[in-house]
Write a protein that holds these residues in place. Structure first.
Motif, PDB file in Angstrom:
ATOM      1  N   MET A   1      55.610  62.618  21.929  1.00  0.00           N
ATOM      2  CA  MET A   1      56.620  63.014  20.945  1.00  0.00           C
ATOM      3  C   MET A   1      57.761  61.993  20.897  1.00  0.00           C
ATOM      4  O   MET A   1      58.252  61.644  19.818  1.00  0.00           O
ATOM      5  CB  MET A   1      57.178  64.387  21.297  1.00  0.00           C
ATOM      6  CG  MET A   1      56.143  65.516  21.272  1.00  0.00           C
ATOM      7  SD  MET A   1      55.674  66.029  19.615  1.00  0.00           S
ATOM      8  CE  MET A   1      57.171  66.846  19.088  1.00  0.00           C
ATOM      9  N   ASP A   2      58.167  61.498  22.054  1.00  0.00           N
ATOM     10  CA  ASP A   2      59.250  60.514  22.099  1.00  0.00           C
ATOM     11  C   ASP A   2      58.848  59.232  21.380  1.00  0.00           C
ATOM     12  O   ASP A   2      59.635  58.663  20.611  1.00  0.00           O
ATOM     13  CB  ASP A   2      59.621  60.199  23.551  1.00  0.00           C
ATOM     14  CG  ASP A   2      60.360  61.347  24.227  1.00  0.00           C
ATOM     15  OD1 ASP A   2      60.819  62.266  23.513  1.00  0.00           O
ATOM     16  OD2 ASP A   2      60.456  61.337  25.469  1.00  0.00           O
ATOM     17  N   ALA A   3      57.646  58.775  21.630  1.00  0.00           N
ATOM     18  CA  ALA A   3      57.176  57.538  20.987  1.00  0.00           C
ATOM     19  C   ALA A   3      57.083  57.716  19.479  1.00  0.00           C
ATOM     20  O   ALA A   3      57.357  56.785  18.716  1.00  0.00           O
ATOM     21  CB  ALA A   3      55.819  57.133  21.557  1.00  0.00           C
TER      22      ALA A   3
ATOM     23  N   LEU B   1      58.346  62.337  14.221  1.00  0.00           N
ATOM     24  CA  LEU B   1      57.366  62.641  13.176  1.00  0.00           C
ATOM     25  C   LEU B   1      56.034  63.176  13.703  1.00  0.00           C
ATOM     26  O   LEU B   1      55.123  63.414  12.925  1.00  0.00           O
ATOM     27  CB  LEU B   1      57.100  61.391  12.323  1.00  0.00           C
ATOM     28  CG  LEU B   1      58.072  61.178  11.156  1.00  0.00           C
ATOM     29  CD1 LEU B   1      57.691  59.927  10.386  1.00  0.00           C
ATOM     30  CD2 LEU B   1      58.076  62.369  10.216  1.00  0.00           C
ATOM     31  N   CYS B   2      55.909  63.341  15.009  1.00  0.00           N
ATOM     32  CA  CYS B   2      54.671  63.933  15.531  1.00  0.00           C
ATOM     33  C   CYS B   2      54.632  65.426  15.216  1.00  0.00           C
ATOM     34  O   CYS B   2      55.668  66.100  15.195  1.00  0.00           O
ATOM     35  CB  CYS B   2      54.579  63.753  17.044  1.00  0.00           C
ATOM     36  SG  CYS B   2      54.508  62.053  17.611  1.00  0.00           S
TER      37      CYS B   2
ATOM     38  N   GLY C   1      52.768  60.197  14.690  1.00  0.00           N
ATOM     39  CA  GLY C   1      54.076  60.151  14.060  1.00  0.00           C
ATOM     40  C   GLY C   1      54.415  58.759  13.573  1.00  0.00           C
ATOM     41  O   GLY C   1      53.611  58.085  12.929  1.00  0.00           O
ATOM     42  N   ALA C   2      55.613  58.305  13.922  1.00  0.00           N
ATOM     43  CA  ALA C   2      56.083  57.004  13.446  1.00  0.00           C
ATOM     44  C   ALA C   2      55.693  55.854  14.369  1.00  0.00           C
ATOM     45  O   ALA C   2      55.988  54.704  14.075  1.00  0.00           O
ATOM     46  CB  ALA C   2      57.600  57.030  13.300  1.00  0.00           C
TER      47      ALA C   2
ATOM     48  N   ARG D   1      60.715  63.394   8.003  1.00  0.00           N
ATOM     49  CA  ARG D   1      59.664  63.841   7.089  1.00  0.00           C
ATOM     50  C   ARG D   1      58.602  62.774   6.911  1.00  0.00           C
ATOM     51  O   ARG D   1      58.850  61.591   7.103  1.00  0.00           O
ATOM     52  CB  ARG D   1      60.268  64.204   5.728  1.00  0.00           C
ATOM     53  CG  ARG D   1      61.222  65.396   5.796  1.00  0.00           C
ATOM     54  CD  ARG D   1      61.591  65.910   4.426  1.00  0.00           C
ATOM     55  NE  ARG D   1      62.314  67.175   4.522  1.00  0.00           N
ATOM     56  CZ  ARG D   1      62.505  67.985   3.502  1.00  0.00           C
ATOM     57  NH1 ARG D   1      62.031  67.676   2.297  1.00  0.00           N
ATOM     58  NH2 ARG D   1      63.155  69.117   3.646  1.00  0.00           N
ATOM     59  N   ASP D   2      57.415  63.232   6.525  1.00  0.00           N
ATOM     60  CA  ASP D   2      56.301  62.324   6.256  1.00  0.00           C
ATOM     61  C   ASP D   2      56.435  61.695   4.872  1.00  0.00           C
ATOM     62  O   ASP D   2      57.040  62.279   3.977  1.00  0.00           O
ATOM     63  CB  ASP D   2      54.968  63.070   6.312  1.00  0.00           C
ATOM     64  CG  ASP D   2      54.634  63.567   7.702  1.00  0.00           C
ATOM     65  OD1 ASP D   2      54.157  64.700   7.819  1.00  0.00           O
ATOM     66  OD2 ASP D   2      54.858  62.826   8.667  1.00  0.00           O
TER      67      ASP D   2
END
Length: 559
Positions: free
Chosen positions: A69-71, A75-76, A379-380, A525-526
């Motif tokens: 989640m941190d990485a 966005l995860c 995520g990002a 947001r995605d």
């Protein structure tokens, strides 16, 4: 008329995701696996690092979830992350049962597996086979696939486009099969199936410098887009911080585990620099390390930095990094005595086709697994060694869903043959090679590690020009492997640029000088792009995807 291939499941792609899916399906299910080159020529084969999973009692599911989640920079999808991490140990055990020879402590079968640590991880949780994990995994999977009577492997077969019901005049948009070029005969064949799965990998070949093999041309993402699927988060392209810098070392990756085991990044004068960018130094997530290297290269006007592991013993280096050591020796670099010249290179496509946890896409009967999918795990920014884990976990869940659905899915009827009545053989192949080089160079220059609005505008104008040339070429000449890959790459390039233009902030792998900080005023947001309805092309039974809708959407915008 040629005989049409008929299968229960058609899998396009032969890496870890595609082969795992094929092997997880029960024996009565008839499966076709397409590989556009030799079966081992893909990203899995070249993956050095390993597979992240909670396999040590000092580690925990919560820790792996939190690190991921941190990485991912907000966005995860938390549910997807937890599902993946919790499924990790079983996925690894399945590979062990398949015969994958992971490295053990002290090289003894009685000892447990050696676990290494990579950037972004709080614990040692990377199970590996020395520094050639992908090769070990892929070799075992290929052997298992070849031993299964219900699986047919088609090498040198590249998919041209998906065939959907909508494109043959039906109201529903469900996937019925694919047009596939047999590269040996030059003939386009029809494969029809109850379920189709895209496992074609990412699109890093859209950039001039990449760690990926030549096959990573975004084929699945482009085909799914043309078939009516949305795409998500295409602005998040991961650049691996350390590719070997040498004129003869095309695409050779220096595994993240070199830094995980104490390797130091140095400037040409031997001074370390990562401490100026992040307290985690060399173990910071890849986006931070790649930007730091890019910054120093531009600041000093140098063409590479150095990665030094020579303070470790020669025995240690040979045990843990035999592939890296051998390749460097071939090029005159003794990593036990001197540092390795390295540069960042495009490595992983974090965005892709939105799917749920069973691999469903927006098109009925079309599944997407592996790097082509956007599951919400990364995520990002993808954390190191979560990619092979994602392939294994989501291929397994997709296989279970496909097995449950097959009984209620009829075989598609005979499909229209590929129409070549209005095309001829090309006499200007130079157009393809020139456009290929131009595309990859301006994507590197304008849509690379650091971006600006002006650079993105320039890139989009050039993409539009190339698209016109390529579609005209495609509509008039018989298809070739190079043309199909170029057509897919230019489509993916447009999606990357448009996605990057929409994100008015810097987050994860997307860094822009015009908006250098995250937008903390709104929830993360995605980026979602939706295609227009499919349309016919002259001379071909396929469609062109054009951007119709662009939006920044909350995570629940996924399929």
């Amino acid at each position: 008329m040629h005989t049409q291939h008929q299968y229960d499941v058609l899998i396009i792609g032969s890496g870890a995701a595609g082969l795992t899916l094929a092997l997880r399906l029960p024996v009565p299910v008839r499966v076709a696996v397409l590989s556009k080159g030799p079966v081992q020529e893909g990203n899995t084969w070249y993956a050095q690092g390993g597979i992240s999973a909670v396999l040590d009692q000092r580690d925990s599911i919560e820790s792996h979830v939190q690190d991921t989640m941190d990485a991912g920079a907000g966005l995860c999808d938390p549910d997807v992350v937890r599902f993946t991490v919790e499924s990790g140990p079983e996925a690894v055990q399945w590979l062990v049962d398949m015969g994958v020879a992971f490295t053990r402590e002290h090289s003894s079968p009685e000892n447990g597996f050696h676990l290494t640590r990579e950037g972004g991880h709080q614990h040692r949780r990377i199970i590996h086979a020395a520094d050639a994990t992908g090769k070990a995994v892929e070799t075992s999977l290929i052997e298992a696939v070849r031993a299964r009577d219900n699986i047919d492997l088609f090498e040198q077969h590249i998919a041209v486009d998906l065939i959907t019901a909508e494109r043959i005049g039906e109201a529903s948009n469900r996937c019925l099969g694919a047009y596939v070029l047999d590269r040996s005969s030059g003939r386009v064949e029809v494969f029809r199936a109850k379920c189709v799965t895209l496992a074609t990998g990412g699109a890093s070949k859209v950039y001039l410098y990449t760690s990926n093999p030549d096959t990573s041309t975004g084929d699945g993402i482009a085909m799914a887009w043309r078939a009516g699927c949305r795409v998500a988060n295409m602005e998040f392209n991961q650049f691996h911080p350390t590719c070997l810098y040498h004129p003869q070392a095309k695409s050779f990756l220096i595994t993240e585990a070199v830094r995980g085991e104490g390797g130091k990044l140095l400037l040409p004068d031997g001074k370390p620099f990562m401490q100026r960018f992040d307290t985690r130094c060399e173990l910071a997530p890849r986006d931070i390390v790649a930007r730091a290297i890019d910054h120093e290269m531009k600041r000093l006007g140098i063409d590479h930095v150095l990665l030094d592991i020579s303070h470790k013993s020669a025995k240690f280096i040979h045990k843990h990094f035999p592939t890296v050591q051998q390749r460097c020796l071939e090029l005159g670099i003794d990593i036990t005595r001197e540092p390795i010249p390295v540069v960042p290179a495009a490595h992983y496509t974090c965005g892709g086709i939105p799917t749920d946890m069973k691999g469903h896409s927006d098109v009925e009967n079309l599944y997407v697994v592996g790097e082509s999918a956007c599951t919400g795990l990364h995520g990002a920014n993808r954390m190191a060694s979560n990619s092979l884990l994602e392939c294994l976990v989501f291929a397994t869940s997709a296989a279970a869903d496909i097995e449950a659905r097959l009984a209620n899915h009829p075989m598609p009827p005979e499909l229209p043959e590929w129409d070549e009545s209005k095309v001829t053989d090309s006499d200007e192949e130079v157009v393809v090679s020139h456009n290929w080089d131009e595309l990859r160079r301006f994507m590197w220059d304008y849509v690379g590690i650091v971006r600006t609005d002006k650079r993105l505008e320039r890139a989009l104008r050039r993409v539009a020009t190339l698209q016109l040339e390529i579609e005209e070429y495609y509509g008039n000449f018989r298809v070739t492997n190079d043309l199909l890959e170029l057509r897919n790459l230019v489509q993916v390039a447009e999606l990357i640029i448009r996605s990057a233009q929409m994100r008015k902030e810097s987050r994860g792998l997307h860094y822009t000088l015009d908006y250098p900080k995250p937008d903390d005023q709104h929830p993360p947001r995605d980026t979602i792009l939706a295609p227009q309805k499919a349309s016919r092309e002259p001379g071909h039974n396929v469609a062109v995807g054009k951007v119709e809708q662009l939006q920044i959407a909350p995570r629940q915008g996924r399929a």
